[in-house]
Design an enzyme around this catalytic site. Structure first.
Site, PDB file in Angstrom:
ATOM      1  N   ASP A  29       0.757  -1.240   0.168  1.00 29.92           N
ATOM      2  CA  ASP A  29      -0.102   0.011   0.042  1.00 29.92           C
ATOM      3  C   ASP A  29       0.857   1.268  -0.010  1.00 29.92           C
ATOM      4  O   ASP A  29       1.779   1.333   0.707  1.00 29.92           O
ATOM      5  CB  ASP A  29      -1.033  -0.002   1.094  1.00 29.92           C
ATOM      6  N   ASN A  85     -12.475  -3.053   3.556  1.00 30.88           N
ATOM      7  CA  ASN A  85     -13.191  -1.864   3.710  1.00 30.88           C
ATOM      8  C   ASN A  85     -14.230  -2.004   2.742  1.00 30.88           C
ATOM      9  O   ASN A  85     -13.860  -1.946   1.330  1.00 30.88           O
ATOM     10  CB  ASN A  85     -12.498  -0.531   3.482  1.00 30.88           C
ATOM     11  N   GLY A  91     -15.129   2.889   4.677  1.00 31.39           N
ATOM     12  CA  GLY A  91     -14.103   3.676   4.161  1.00 31.39           C
ATOM     13  C   GLY A  91     -13.299   3.104   3.009  1.00 31.39           C
ATOM     14  O   GLY A  91     -11.945   3.459   2.774  1.00 31.39           O
ATOM     15  N   GLN A  92     -14.173   2.545   2.081  1.00 34.48           N
ATOM     16  CA  GLN A  92     -13.454   2.280   0.775  1.00 34.48           C
ATOM     17  C   GLN A  92     -13.184   3.251  -0.268  1.00 34.48           C
ATOM     18  O   GLN A  92     -14.173   4.216  -0.341  1.00 34.48           O
ATOM     19  CB  GLN A  92     -14.477   1.196   0.151  1.00 34.48           C
ATOM     20  N   HIS A  98     -10.513  -5.375  -2.482  1.00 34.97           N
ATOM     21  CA  HIS A  98      -9.023  -5.554  -2.030  1.00 34.97           C
ATOM     22  C   HIS A  98      -9.176  -6.058  -0.458  1.00 34.97           C
ATOM     23  O   HIS A  98      -9.920  -5.571   0.217  1.00 34.97           O
ATOM     24  CB  HIS A  98      -8.276  -4.589  -2.268  1.00 34.97           C
ATOM     25  N   LEU A  99      -8.267  -6.721  -0.160  1.00 36.60           N
ATOM     26  CA  LEU A  99      -7.946  -7.100   1.377  1.00 36.60           C
ATOM     27  C   LEU A  99      -6.765  -6.415   1.672  1.00 36.60           C
ATOM     28  O   LEU A  99      -5.619  -6.404   1.057  1.00 36.60           O
ATOM     29  CB  LEU A  99      -7.704  -8.618   1.307  1.00 36.60           C
ATOM     30  N   HIS A 100      -7.079  -5.642   2.782  1.00 36.09           N
ATOM     31  CA  HIS A 100      -5.722  -5.057   3.440  1.00 36.09           C
ATOM     32  C   HIS A 100      -5.105  -5.993   4.360  1.00 36.09           C
ATOM     33  O   HIS A 100      -5.781  -6.809   5.195  1.00 36.09           O
ATOM     34  CB  HIS A 100      -6.222  -3.750   4.291  1.00 36.09           C
TER      35      HIS A 100
HETATM   36  P1  DGP Z   1      -9.641   1.556   0.665  1.00 31.40           P
HETATM   37  O1  DGP Z   1      -9.341   2.930   1.404  1.00 31.40           O
HETATM   38  O2  DGP Z   1      -9.896   0.214   1.782  1.00 31.40           O
HETATM   39  O3  DGP Z   1     -10.284   1.577  -0.645  1.00 31.40           O
HETATM   40  O4  DGP Z   1      -8.012   1.307   0.432  1.00 31.40           O
HETATM   41  C1  DGP Z   1      -7.375   1.500  -0.703  1.00 31.40           C
HETATM   42  C2  DGP Z   1      -5.905   1.806  -0.440  1.00 31.40           C
HETATM   43  O5  DGP Z   1      -5.110   1.778  -1.462  1.00 31.40           O
HETATM   44  C3  DGP Z   1      -5.163   2.849   0.341  1.00 31.40           C
HETATM   45  O6  DGP Z   1      -4.886   2.362   1.587  1.00 31.40           O
HETATM   46  C4  DGP Z   1      -4.192   3.416  -0.506  1.00 31.40           C
HETATM   47  C5  DGP Z   1      -4.029   2.543  -1.393  1.00 31.40           C
HETATM   48  N1  DGP Z   1      -3.797   2.911  -2.596  1.00 31.40           N
HETATM   49  C6  DGP Z   1      -4.212   3.915  -3.541  1.00 31.40           C
HETATM   50  N2  DGP Z   1      -3.741   4.031  -4.866  1.00 31.40           N
HETATM   51  C7  DGP Z   1      -2.918   3.348  -4.830  1.00 31.40           C
HETATM   52  C8  DGP Z   1      -1.777   3.004  -5.522  1.00 31.40           C
HETATM   53  O7  DGP Z   1      -1.801   3.838  -6.849  1.00 31.40           O
HETATM   54  N3  DGP Z   1      -1.007   2.029  -5.496  1.00 31.40           N
HETATM   55  C9  DGP Z   1      -0.830   1.344  -4.324  1.00 31.40           C
HETATM   56  N4  DGP Z   1       0.182   0.670  -4.224  1.00 31.40           N
HETATM   57  N5  DGP Z   1      -1.571   1.725  -3.307  1.00 31.40           N
HETATM   58  C10 DGP Z   1      -2.745   2.435  -3.702  1.00 31.40           C
END
Ligand code: DGP
Length: 112
Positions: A29, A85, A91-92, A98-100
């Protein structure tokens, strides 16, 4: 439709990829909330957990197993958290399922 996670999955957008399978990809992330913060993402564009249809039950299991496998690979023996999320109250911010995978520190409960 342009989706950042589709771009990462098909190699058009750069990311620090730590693992992949035929149907998923795992990468770090860009806004880490823990020492290890990895996203496990299906290659197929599915908008959220709520949009996961019964026909994708096997894929759902594969994503969970991929998260556990990435946790092992990252050395998270002490524990970790897997979060999906979902929609705005969840908070999405990226509308591609996606899974964090979070770990490497003691995680508090409940989350904010
Ligand atoms: P959510 O808020 O649950 O939809 O998580 C989205 C996550 O994705 C957030 O923690 C930041 C990450 N993220 C957003 N754009 C990018 C990207 O271009 N590359 C990567 N590696 N992560 C990203």
């Amino acid at each position: 439709m342009s989706c950042i996670f589709c771009g990462i999955a098909n190699g058009e957008v750069e990311a620090e990829v730590i693992g992949e399978g035929d149907r998923w990809i795992a990468f770090r992330d860009t806004n880490p909330q823990a020492p290890t913060h990895v996203l496990v993402v299906p290659r197929e564009h599915i908008e959220s957990l709520s949009a996961l249809e019964e026909s994708r039950t096997e894929l759902a299991g594969e994503l969970l197993r991929a998260a556990a496998s990435m946790a092992r690979q990252e050395g998270l023996e002490a524990g970790y958290r897997v979060v999906a999320n979902t929609w705005s109250d969840g908070g999405q911010t990226v509308p591609h399922l996606h899974l964090h995978l979070l770990g490497g520190r003691k995680l508090r409960w409940p989350p904010g």
